[in-house]
Motif scaffolding. Structure first.
Motif, PDB file in Angstrom:
ATOM      1  N   TYR A  57       0.472  82.803  12.792  1.00 39.06           N
ATOM      2  CA  TYR A  57       1.121  81.725  12.786  1.00 39.06           C
ATOM      3  C   TYR A  57       1.649  80.709  13.889  1.00 39.06           C
ATOM      4  O   TYR A  57       1.675  79.485  13.554  1.00 39.06           O
ATOM      5  CB  TYR A  57       2.219  82.005  11.782  1.00 39.06           C
ATOM      6  N   TRP A  58       2.074  81.280  14.822  1.00 34.78           N
ATOM      7  CA  TRP A  58       2.209  80.511  15.996  1.00 34.78           C
ATOM      8  C   TRP A  58       1.145  79.745  16.683  1.00 34.78           C
ATOM      9  O   TRP A  58       1.385  78.683  17.083  1.00 34.78           O
ATOM     10  CB  TRP A  58       2.818  81.561  17.197  1.00 34.78           C
ATOM     11  N   ASP A  59       0.078  80.434  16.741  1.00 33.79           N
ATOM     12  CA  ASP A  59      -1.254  79.822  17.178  1.00 33.79           C
ATOM     13  C   ASP A  59      -1.480  78.350  16.367  1.00 33.79           C
ATOM     14  O   ASP A  59      -1.629  77.361  16.970  1.00 33.79           O
ATOM     15  CB  ASP A  59      -2.241  80.481  17.307  1.00 33.79           C
ATOM     16  N   ASP A  60      -1.434  78.617  15.062  1.00 40.18           N
ATOM     17  CA  ASP A  60      -1.397  77.572  13.938  1.00 40.18           C
ATOM     18  C   ASP A  60      -0.415  76.461  14.293  1.00 40.18           C
ATOM     19  O   ASP A  60      -0.607  75.241  14.351  1.00 40.18           O
ATOM     20  CB  ASP A  60      -1.719  78.014  12.714  1.00 40.18           C
ATOM     21  N   PHE A  61       0.945  76.785  14.637  1.00 37.83           N
ATOM     22  CA  PHE A  61       1.888  76.046  14.589  1.00 37.83           C
ATOM     23  C   PHE A  61       1.776  75.256  16.106  1.00 37.83           C
ATOM     24  O   PHE A  61       1.893  74.009  16.024  1.00 37.83           O
ATOM     25  CB  PHE A  61       3.288  76.914  14.773  1.00 37.83           C
ATOM     26  N   ALA A  62       1.458  75.917  16.868  1.00 35.74           N
ATOM     27  CA  ALA A  62       1.148  75.317  18.366  1.00 35.74           C
ATOM     28  C   ALA A  62       0.157  74.244  18.403  1.00 35.74           C
ATOM     29  O   ALA A  62       0.299  73.297  18.972  1.00 35.74           O
ATOM     30  CB  ALA A  62       1.101  76.529  19.465  1.00 35.74           C
ATOM     31  N   ALA A  63      -0.958  74.723  17.672  1.00 36.89           N
ATOM     32  CA  ALA A  63      -2.016  73.797  17.652  1.00 36.89           C
ATOM     33  C   ALA A  63      -1.806  72.616  16.717  1.00 36.89           C
ATOM     34  O   ALA A  63      -2.743  71.394  17.140  1.00 36.89           O
ATOM     35  CB  ALA A  63      -3.279  74.330  16.878  1.00 36.89           C
TER      36      ALA A  63
END
Length: 893
Positions: A57-63
């Motif tokens: 979820y963090w990677d999707d959020f940061a992207a």
């Protein structure tokens, strides 16, 4: 597999686990169910550990670009804390900054997971906590300035930024296998529920039907029992899912692997262990640096640390993972043996060149030496400081000079280890985020630290038996389960509160290791979950460990009350079956092939000494040329000190060739000549062994030798007039077709032209070494009977501070202080006179030479001391001959 879990997967739930192992286990269980139902293709379920779910979820959020924070990996975070600690005012009080940094990172994570305030008010703050607060403040400021975020803060940001957003997608989340859910996780799950997501916690399934308690004599016996138990179960059903759980798996891993291999893979005595498919796996990985392939890489990169340890250099020299390992195998083994004989504990490249040029044929290790010189040249052109990325490239270049990982085909395990090395370099390069530039040594140190923390284990096919720690088995189900090592000292074990969090807060927030009460409750919960994870459970403990009596853990005593003693069926091992089926033939093999008549053999007086001491020793050393490896030690041993003294005395008597010259010298002149001789010899030794003969060591040896020689020369002045004819003279002769090459310490000539032989000794001396049918020291008797000159005496010169004296035999009184006329000694009872003595010695030496030539080679040590100081025990197996397990040789006295 739990039916509730299957239903949740079908309903689209994301299954979250506390560990990667449980995630893989559930995926395999689900795949097995699909195959059993006849499916060939199915949608992969979303089963992943908690941290991986957060990362997704963090990677999707940061992207999406909604937030500009860079997530630090665990190794980057560790490096950052270490830098802060080393730059702080507390650094001078810290002996192991790496360990402190690990504890600090743990305190930072625990504080966030359990929502403990970092800067509490109205609470006593210890010196350690105050230091941590200072580091934490610096860490926070740096992360804010650089826009970094770590794993400890990740859940908090997701709570406020992502899951707190009403537009976020609804989630279906199920938690499985969590012994406890800490407050930070609970807050995130609560936020999910508040935003309309569905969150479930799957309770542990109670499966237990049978519990058996077992106590074993010791740890070895306890490990052997589950190995046989598992083997019996697998013979009954190959599809069984069996678990072995060990509280102190890290400590017992090696012993467990050895004994399990002995039970399951007895044919490894005929092939390499790595080539066998094991029916079990051990969940606990080792640090990457503990694998031989990676250890060789670090040995190559550490060649900068000159002088390097002789032991570490020897490991590199014998490594199969470098260029020329097969081609120069024999030559490198010889070089390794020579380096050990040289005696230095540390070695420089210049010393290595000296040894090769003077003691070996260069061709024996030419490829290795070439690699070493190329490596040195490549290293010298490297910059003093550069980035981690550039150092990673430099490391690869330096390793390629030795053609690491070698020229042979890699096994599957080695190939996976190489892949792990590449992952390690990626981690190392990522440190550029927190490091500006590094020196070579600093870069290598950080790479070592990363490798040590990199837990790795080559992947294998799914196996029916899993060996794991207490926490690693959380949430798993087994057909059979054995929980071993459950004595009171091992489980639940001591509580280990973090020193950087106030104890009162750890107790208040009920951290699992924060207090004895919390730790006991946590351990009891894990024990109950494990017992309920299988229908068939065995719990065991060793009744003795390292000579200490043990009792079962208080957490399992109740399971021993109503259970009968568990009897394990010990199956006969494959190895014993093989050996028991053999037909053993006994032969008397005490005579070696005789040496042909007229054929000469070479050897020093040591050949006669060894034949007299033990016929097998002489055969092994002088015909098979067997020899143990030398062992480098600090300073000089007794033999090396004796050699040093011999060289100094030779130098001295070369300058002072007679007693008259000695008597004519003043004290100052005498001392000057002695010092000159000592300095000349020490300078030569210092050139050969610079790491041992340091300036301080040379000064101490100079003082020791000066005092010893001054004391000795007082005795020399009391003798009859003599001149020194030869010092350390080589003496070669033929005795019964044996070519004897020896070196006589000193030969003096008396005024009447007769000669005396002198042998320097710095240890214990006894004339009995000559007067025996099996003489302990036949050197001087051999020289005496083969000398073509008229001998007046043969003596030992015992040079020992406070005990210096002459010990020997002479054909008249007064030749040496304290040495009697042979006719006045007790030895005349056996030998009539001086001439009779020579005749008897000739007969003894002739018999010894004859025994050697006819091949007499039985194990017949003269006495206990013969074997006590011998290095061929493993070769002659004298321990197996002694029925009473006595010291070698004692059985023959």
């Amino acid at each position: 597999m739990n039916k509730e879990i299957v239903l949740l997967i079908q309903q689209g739930f994301s299954i979250l686990t506390p560990t990667m192992r449980l995630s893989r286990y559930l995926k395999n269980q689900y795949a097995g169910l699909q195959l059993e139902s006849g499916k060939n293709v199915w949608e992969s379920p979303e089963i992943l550990p908690w941290h991986a779910w957060l990362y997704r979820y963090w990677d999707d959020f940061a992207a999406s670009g909604e937030i500009e924070l860079l997530r630090l990996a665990a190794w980057q975070q560790q490096t950052l804390w270490l830098q802060i600690i080393q730059k702080s005012d507390y650094a001078r009080d810290i002996l192991q900054p790496q360990n402190v940094a690990r504890k600090a990172v743990q305190a930072w994570e625990l504080s966030h997971q359990w929502e403990i305030p970092l800067f509490p008010k109205d609470i006593f703050i210890s010196h350690d906590v105050r230091a941590f607060q200072s580091w934490a403040h610096s860490y926070q400021q740096l992360c804010q300035a650089e826009k970094w975020i770590d794993d400890a803060c990740l859940a908090d940001v997701l709570i406020t930024k992502l899951f707190g957003n009403s537009k976020s997608l609804k989630q279906k989340v199920a938690l499985i296998g969590f012994e406890s859910i800490h407050p930070q996780q609970r807050s995130l799950l609560r936020k999910l529920s508040d935003t309309g997501s569905e969150v479930k916690e799957v309770a542990f399934e109670t499966r237990n039907q049978k519990i058996v308690g077992a106590g074993f004599d010791d740890v070895r016996d306890e490990i052997d029992a589950p190995a046989n138990w598992v083997r019996y179960l697998l013979q009954s059903s190959e599809n069984s899912n069996i678990g072995i759980v060990v509280p102190r798996l890290q400590k017992l891993r090696g012993q467990i692997q050895t004994q399990f291999d002995d039970v399951f893979l007895a044919d490894n005595i005929l092939r390499a262990a790595d080539s066998s498919e094991k029916p079990y796996s051990i969940s606990l990985g080792k640090g990457l640096n503990n694998y031989p392939l990676i250890d060789t890489a670090f040995s190559i990169l550490a060649l900068v640390e000159q002088p390097f340890s002789i032991q570490e250099f020897g490991v590199l020299l014998r490594s199969p993972f470098i260029r020329g390992a097969t081609e120069e195998k024999a030559g490198r083994a010889v070089l390794d043996a020579r380096l050990r004989e040289f005696g230095e504990q540390h070695l420089s490249i210049s010393t290595l060149k000296y040894i090769v040029e003077n003691y070996l044929e260069k061709e024996q290790s030419e490829i290795f030496l070439q690699c070493l010189l190329e490596w040195q040249a490549a290293f010298e052109v490297l910059p003093a400081r550069q980035s981690a990325q550039n150092w990673a490239q430099a490391f690869s270049t330096l390793l390629s000079i030795f053609k690491w990982p070698g020229e042979r085909t890699l096994s599957s395990a080695d190939y996976q280890t190489m892949q792990a090395w590449q992952d390690l370099l990626v981690r190392f390069v990522s440190l550029d985020i927190v490091n500006s530039s590094l020196s070579y040594r600093a870069a290598l140190s950080q790479l070592r630290q990363l490798a040590s923390a990199f837990s790795f284990q080559p992947e294998t096919a799914e196996v029916p038996v899993q060996v794991m720690g207490m926490a690693g088995a959380a949430g798993m189900h087994f057909d059979h389960l054995w929980i071993m090592g459950m004595h009171e000292d091992a489980w639940p074990g001591p509580a280990e509160p973090n020193p950087f969090i106030p104890l009162v807060l750890q107790r208040q927030h009920q951290l699992p290791l924060g207090s004895a009460e919390s730790h006991l409750s946590y351990s009891r919960h894990i024990t109950d979950c494990l017992i309920n994870s299988s229908a068939d459970v065995v719990i065991s403990y060793p009744q003795n460990e390292q000579e200490n009596a043990q009792r079962p853990s208080p957490l399992i005593k109740s399971y021993f009350k109503d259970t009968e003693k568990y009897q394990v069926e010990r199956l006969t091992s494959f190895r014993k079956l093989i050996f028991s089926s053999a037909s053993i033939e006994f032969i008397q093999d005490e005579v070696a092939p005789a040496i042909k008549s007229g054929q000469r053999v070479s050897g020093g007086t040591g050949l006669f000494k060894d034949q007299a001491a033990c016929a097998y020793r002489a055969f092994s050393r002088h015909r098979l040329h067997a020899k143990s490896l030398s062992r480098a030690d600090i300073g000089l041993d007794a033999m090396q000190r004796g050699s040093l003294l011999h060289d100094v005395m030779q130098n001295f008597w070369t300058k002072v060739s007679s007693q008259s010259s000695l008597l004519e010298m003043t004290e100052a002149e005498e001392k000057k000549v002695i010092i000159s001789s000592i300095d000349a010899v020490l300078a030569s030794y210092q050139k050969q062994r610079p790491l041992t003969f340091t300036d301080r060591f040379v000064l101490l040896e100079r003082q020791r030798l000066l005092g010893l020689i001054l004391e000795w020369l007082i005795i020399e002045k009391q003798r009859q007039t003599f001149s020194v004819k030869a010092c350390e003279a080589k003496h070669n002769f033929i005795f019964d077709d044996i070519e004897v090459h020896t070196r006589i310490d000193r030969i003096d000539e008396l005024a009447d032209g007769r000669q005396v032989i002198i042998d320097y000794k710095t240890g214990t001396v006894s004339l009995n070494a000559w007067f025996d049918e099996r003489p302990d020291d036949p050197q001087l008797p051999l020289y005496a009977i083969t000398s073509k000159t008229d001998l007046a005496a043969i003596v030992f010169a015992k040079m020992k501070r406070g005990e210096s004296t002459f010990i020997g035999v002479a054909d008249e009184e007064g030749l040496f202080p304290g040495v009697k006329n042979f006719a006045d000694t007790s030895y005349t009872d056996e030998f009539e006179n001086w001439t009779g003595l020579m005749t008897s010695w000739n007969e003894i030496m002739t018999r010894i030479a004859h025994d050697f030539r006819i091949g007499k080679a039985e194990v017949n040590p003269k006495n206990a001391n013969t074997c006590r100081y011998c290095d061929l025990h493993a070769f002659c197996r004298v321990y197996e001959v002694a029925d009473d397990n006595s010291l070698p040789g004692e059985a023959y006295e």
